[in-house]
Design an enzyme around this catalytic site. Structure first.
Site, PDB file in Angstrom:
ATOM      1  N   GLN A 192     -56.468  -0.161 -38.892  1.00 54.92           N
ATOM      2  CA  GLN A 192     -56.851   0.304 -40.239  1.00 54.92           C
ATOM      3  C   GLN A 192     -55.625   0.471 -41.129  1.00 54.92           C
ATOM      4  O   GLN A 192     -55.556  -0.037 -42.243  1.00 54.92           O
ATOM      5  CB  GLN A 192     -57.544   1.671 -40.152  1.00 54.92           C
ATOM      6  CG  GLN A 192     -58.826   1.699 -39.387  1.00 54.92           C
ATOM      7  CD  GLN A 192     -59.553   3.004 -39.689  1.00 54.92           C
ATOM      8  OE1 GLN A 192     -60.274   3.091 -40.672  1.00 54.92           O
ATOM      9  NE2 GLN A 192     -59.386   4.010 -38.855  1.00 54.92           N
ATOM     10  N   ASP A 211     -46.609  -6.479 -27.784  1.00 52.29           N
ATOM     11  CA  ASP A 211     -47.177  -5.332 -27.078  1.00 52.29           C
ATOM     12  C   ASP A 211     -46.091  -4.258 -26.999  1.00 52.29           C
ATOM     13  O   ASP A 211     -45.074  -4.459 -26.319  1.00 52.29           O
ATOM     14  CB  ASP A 211     -47.628  -5.784 -25.681  1.00 52.29           C
ATOM     15  CG  ASP A 211     -48.283  -4.662 -24.892  1.00 52.29           C
ATOM     16  OD1 ASP A 211     -48.053  -3.474 -25.223  1.00 52.29           O
ATOM     17  OD2 ASP A 211     -49.004  -4.973 -23.934  1.00 52.29           O
ATOM     18  N   TYR A 253     -53.208   3.831 -29.375  1.00 52.62           N
ATOM     19  CA  TYR A 253     -54.470   3.902 -28.639  1.00 52.62           C
ATOM     20  C   TYR A 253     -55.253   5.024 -29.318  1.00 52.62           C
ATOM     21  O   TYR A 253     -54.862   6.187 -29.229  1.00 52.62           O
ATOM     22  CB  TYR A 253     -54.188   4.236 -27.173  1.00 52.62           C
ATOM     23  CG  TYR A 253     -55.402   4.264 -26.275  1.00 52.62           C
ATOM     24  CD1 TYR A 253     -55.555   3.325 -25.261  1.00 52.62           C
ATOM     25  CD2 TYR A 253     -56.391   5.231 -26.422  1.00 52.62           C
ATOM     26  CE1 TYR A 253     -56.667   3.357 -24.416  1.00 52.62           C
ATOM     27  CE2 TYR A 253     -57.501   5.262 -25.599  1.00 52.62           C
ATOM     28  CZ  TYR A 253     -57.629   4.321 -24.598  1.00 52.62           C
ATOM     29  OH  TYR A 253     -58.722   4.344 -23.759  1.00 52.62           O
ATOM     30  N   THR A 286     -50.785  12.494 -35.233  1.00 48.15           N
ATOM     31  CA  THR A 286     -52.152  12.964 -35.470  1.00 48.15           C
ATOM     32  C   THR A 286     -52.298  14.481 -35.588  1.00 48.15           C
ATOM     33  O   THR A 286     -51.507  15.236 -35.000  1.00 48.15           O
ATOM     34  CB  THR A 286     -53.050  12.484 -34.309  1.00 48.15           C
ATOM     35  OG1 THR A 286     -54.367  13.018 -34.469  1.00 48.15           O
ATOM     36  CG2 THR A 286     -52.524  12.961 -32.963  1.00 48.15           C
ATOM     37  N   TYR A 316     -55.829  12.109 -25.762  1.00 42.15           N
ATOM     38  CA  TYR A 316     -55.305  11.414 -26.956  1.00 42.15           C
ATOM     39  C   TYR A 316     -54.227  12.260 -27.643  1.00 42.15           C
ATOM     40  O   TYR A 316     -53.119  11.797 -27.890  1.00 42.15           O
ATOM     41  CB  TYR A 316     -56.451  11.104 -27.925  1.00 42.15           C
ATOM     42  CG  TYR A 316     -55.997  10.634 -29.292  1.00 42.15           C
ATOM     43  CD1 TYR A 316     -55.447   9.373 -29.475  1.00 42.15           C
ATOM     44  CD2 TYR A 316     -56.115  11.481 -30.405  1.00 42.15           C
ATOM     45  CE1 TYR A 316     -55.020   8.963 -30.745  1.00 42.15           C
ATOM     46  CE2 TYR A 316     -55.700  11.074 -31.667  1.00 42.15           C
ATOM     47  CZ  TYR A 316     -55.150   9.819 -31.828  1.00 42.15           C
ATOM     48  OH  TYR A 316     -54.717   9.419 -33.072  1.00 42.15           O
ATOM     49  N   TRP A 322     -58.211  11.939 -39.675  1.00 43.41           N
ATOM     50  CA  TRP A 322     -59.525  11.461 -40.129  1.00 43.41           C
ATOM     51  C   TRP A 322     -59.368  10.199 -41.001  1.00 43.41           C
ATOM     52  O   TRP A 322     -59.844  10.148 -42.141  1.00 43.41           O
ATOM     53  CB  TRP A 322     -60.241  12.564 -40.913  1.00 43.41           C
ATOM     54  CG  TRP A 322     -60.617  13.792 -40.122  1.00 43.41           C
ATOM     55  CD1 TRP A 322     -60.006  14.288 -38.993  1.00 43.41           C
ATOM     56  CD2 TRP A 322     -61.689  14.703 -40.403  1.00 43.41           C
ATOM     57  NE1 TRP A 322     -60.629  15.434 -38.576  1.00 43.41           N
ATOM     58  CE2 TRP A 322     -61.659  15.712 -39.423  1.00 43.41           C
ATOM     59  CE3 TRP A 322     -62.652  14.769 -41.397  1.00 43.41           C
ATOM     60  CZ2 TRP A 322     -62.576  16.768 -39.396  1.00 43.41           C
ATOM     61  CZ3 TRP A 322     -63.566  15.823 -41.374  1.00 43.41           C
ATOM     62  CH2 TRP A 322     -63.531  16.799 -40.387  1.00 43.41           C
TER      63      TRP A 322
HETATM   64  N1  LIG Z   1     -58.064   6.796 -36.967  1.00 41.79           N
HETATM   65  C1  LIG Z   1     -57.897   8.095 -37.175  1.00 41.79           C
HETATM   66  O1  LIG Z   1     -58.835   8.812 -37.538  1.00 41.79           O
HETATM   67  C2  LIG Z   1     -56.543   8.720 -36.993  1.00 41.79           C
HETATM   68  C3  LIG Z   1     -56.426  10.118 -37.102  1.00 41.79           C
HETATM   69  C4  LIG Z   1     -55.161  10.698 -36.944  1.00 41.79           C
HETATM   70  C5  LIG Z   1     -54.058   9.901 -36.692  1.00 41.79           C
HETATM   71  N2  LIG Z   1     -54.204   8.553 -36.567  1.00 41.79           N
HETATM   72  C6  LIG Z   1     -53.024   7.766 -36.254  1.00 41.79           C
HETATM   73  O2  LIG Z   1     -52.822   6.867 -37.329  1.00 41.79           O
HETATM   74  C7  LIG Z   1     -52.236   5.653 -36.842  1.00 41.79           C
HETATM   75  C8  LIG Z   1     -53.045   4.474 -37.326  1.00 41.79           C
HETATM   76  O3  LIG Z   1     -54.375   4.607 -36.833  1.00 41.79           O
HETATM   77  P1  LIG Z   1     -55.511   3.540 -37.149  1.00 41.79           P
HETATM   78  O4  LIG Z   1     -56.748   4.282 -37.440  1.00 41.79           O
HETATM   79  O5  LIG Z   1     -54.989   2.508 -38.091  1.00 41.79           O
HETATM   80  O6  LIG Z   1     -55.652   2.899 -35.681  1.00 41.79           O
HETATM   81  P2  LIG Z   1     -56.456   1.581 -35.238  1.00 41.79           P
HETATM   82  O7  LIG Z   1     -57.301   1.094 -36.351  1.00 41.79           O
HETATM   83  O8  LIG Z   1     -57.075   1.901 -33.910  1.00 41.79           O
HETATM   84  O9  LIG Z   1     -55.284   0.526 -35.047  1.00 41.79           O
HETATM   85  C9  LIG Z   1     -54.364   0.626 -33.999  1.00 41.79           C
HETATM   86  C10 LIG Z   1     -53.834  -0.773 -33.766  1.00 41.79           C
HETATM   87  O10 LIG Z   1     -52.874  -0.703 -32.706  1.00 41.79           O
HETATM   88  C11 LIG Z   1     -53.077  -1.829 -31.876  1.00 41.79           C
HETATM   89  N3  LIG Z   1     -52.550  -1.618 -30.535  1.00 41.79           N
HETATM   90  C12 LIG Z   1     -53.127  -0.943 -29.499  1.00 41.79           C
HETATM   91  N4  LIG Z   1     -52.336  -1.024 -28.416  1.00 41.79           N
HETATM   92  C13 LIG Z   1     -51.246  -1.759 -28.767  1.00 41.79           C
HETATM   93  C14 LIG Z   1     -50.091  -2.187 -28.082  1.00 41.79           C
HETATM   94  N5  LIG Z   1     -49.887  -1.881 -26.792  1.00 41.79           N
HETATM   95  N6  LIG Z   1     -49.164  -2.914 -28.754  1.00 41.79           N
HETATM   96  C15 LIG Z   1     -49.363  -3.239 -30.054  1.00 41.79           C
HETATM   97  N7  LIG Z   1     -50.457  -2.875 -30.751  1.00 41.79           N
HETATM   98  C16 LIG Z   1     -51.386  -2.140 -30.115  1.00 41.79           C
HETATM   99  C17 LIG Z   1     -54.572  -2.002 -31.860  1.00 41.79           C
HETATM  100  O11 LIG Z   1     -54.907  -3.281 -31.385  1.00 41.79           O
HETATM  101  P3  LIG Z   1     -56.246  -3.479 -30.491  1.00 41.79           P
HETATM  102  O12 LIG Z   1     -57.375  -3.323 -31.453  1.00 41.79           O
HETATM  103  O13 LIG Z   1     -56.066  -4.833 -29.919  1.00 41.79           O
HETATM  104  O14 LIG Z   1     -56.230  -2.386 -29.448  1.00 41.79           O
HETATM  105  C18 LIG Z   1     -54.915  -1.773 -33.326  1.00 41.79           C
HETATM  106  O15 LIG Z   1     -54.808  -2.953 -34.077  1.00 41.79           O
HETATM  107  C19 LIG Z   1     -52.168   5.820 -35.321  1.00 41.79           C
HETATM  108  O16 LIG Z   1     -50.891   6.270 -34.968  1.00 41.79           O
HETATM  109  C20 LIG Z   1     -53.174   6.892 -35.048  1.00 41.79           C
HETATM  110  O17 LIG Z   1     -52.877   7.610 -33.838  1.00 41.79           O
HETATM  111  C21 LIG Z   1     -55.419   7.951 -36.729  1.00 41.79           C
END
Ligand SMILES: NC(=O)c1ccc[n+]([C@@H]2O[C@H](COP(=O)([O-])OP(=O)(O)OC[C@H]3O[C@@H](n4cnc5c(N)ncnc54)[C@H](OP(=O)(O)O)[C@@H]3O)[C@@H](O)[C@H]2O)c1
Length: 299
Positions: A13, A38, A63, A103, A127, A152
């Site tokens: 995202q 990776d 993750y 997070t 997580y 979020w």
């Molecule tokens: N989403 C939320 O509500 C939320 C809330 C608080 C904080 N965050 C943090 O915000 C950041 C961005 O989150 P997001 O929502 O954009 O996450 P996301 O949509 O789940 O995207 C994470 C990306 O990382 C990739 N990935 C997973 N394992 C990997 C690896 N070993 N090497 C390289 N790439 C890898 C995933 O690929 P695959 O799809 O192939 O696994 C995916 O494209 C993260 O740090 C997350 O912890 C998110």
């Protein structure tokens, strides 16, 4: 090869918004997702940095499956702790900054009011624990780091709560949504803009005093998941579409493998004070996301 930014997790995202907005701003981005790079593979990370020689690294890879992580601990820690550790070590070797994203789930939610960066962490699940371990790894290995804790997150690209609500709203007449967890909805596009603004400062060496370290970065304002759902459907209804009735329920009525904090509202004033960055209120940000999502009918 050189690039302004080496971006990991480019198909997530946040990564997707970062890539789009960085390119629109005329920046050169070496964007990779898991297939290209990776982050758990230390050798690949080092080789990529040596080949690309970016001005800085932004880690948007993670993750993020909060419930799945409870039974998939090793994989969550590999991506969320060891991945950032690999990036941080490689950045330190090359003397370049790392922007890393973390997070609100590092907190247990027991604090009344908003959490500051220095409040004690106490993750409730795998997580949050794995993400905090990633923060610690970055702090230990790379002095030139900016860690942004967000919450979020929802974007036009990828899976998120808003899209789930839109889908369920088409399928059902009423929805039951948890009303006793409070947090700050954050539009991935706004978060990406903040990351790029910080990146611009770091790339040009225009780092403010207190510019390194950990910052909270979420949309302004806060709500519950139920309040979030009601706002989504309020905005959808104002466009003339049919919406379901939304009923608030307790977390205990919606058991999940991972426990979540009752309050994960983050105080983002440090980011405003040091970098002059404050994300807008979450409601107009949601309207922008809905415009884009409903226009492409891709929810
Ligand atoms: N989403 C939320 O509500 C939320 C809330 C608080 C904080 N965050 C943090 O915000 C950041 C961005 O989150 P997001 O929502 O954009 O996450 P996301 O949509 O789940 O995207 C994470 C990306 O990382 C990739 N990935 C997973 N394992 C990997 C690896 N070993 N090497 C390289 N790439 C890898 C995933 O690929 P695959 O799809 O192939 O696994 C995916 O494209 C993260 O740090 C997350 O912890 C998110």
């Amino acid at each position: 090869m050189t690039a302004d930014i080496l971006l990991t997790g480019a198909q997530g995202q946040l990564g997707w918004e970062l890539q789009r907005r960085a390119l629109a701003a005329g920046l050169t981005v070496d964007a990779s997702d898991r297939e290209d790079l990776d982050i758990t593979d230390a050798g690949s990370v080092r080789a990529r940095l040596a080949a690309v020689r970016p001005a800085l690294v932004v880690n948007a890879a993670a993750y993020t499956a909060v419930d799945k992580a409870e039974s998939d601990r090793e994989a969550a820690f590999a991506v969320n702790r060891d991945g950032p550790a690999n990036l941080a070590r490689a950045c330190a070797e090359h003397g370049i900054p790392l922007i890393h994203v973390s997070t609100d789930y590092v907190f247990d939610g027991s604090r009344p009011g908003a959490y500051g960066e220095d409040d004690p962490v106490a993750p409730l699940g795998v997580y949050g624990s794995s993400k905090f371990a990633g923060e610690e790894a970055v702090r230990a290995a790379c002095p030139q780091h900016v860690i942004l804790r967000t919450a979020w997150v929802y974007g036009v690209h990828g899976h998120n709560f808003v899209k789930t609500m839109l889908r369920l709203g088409r399928e059902r007449d009423s929805l039951r949504v948890v009303d006793d967890q409070h947090g700050c909805p954050t539009f991935a596009g706004d978060l990406a803009d903040a990351v790029l603004e910080i990146a611009a400062r770091l790339r040009t060496g225009d780092v403010p005093a207190e510019g390194w370290g950990t910052f909270h970065c979420t949309g302004s304002g806060h709500t519950s998941w139920c309040g979030f759902a009601r706002e989504i459907f309020g905005q959808v209804a104002s466009r003339g579409d049919r919406v379901p009735e939304v009923q608030g329920i307790a977390s205990s009525d919606y058991p999940t493998p991972a426990r979540r904090p009752a309050n994960s509202v983050l105080d983002c004033s440090r980011l405003a004070h040091v970098y002059g960055i404050r994300l807008r209120d979450w409601r107009p940000a949601l309207a922008e996301m809905l415009d884009a999502t409903l226009a492409q009918n891709g929810d």
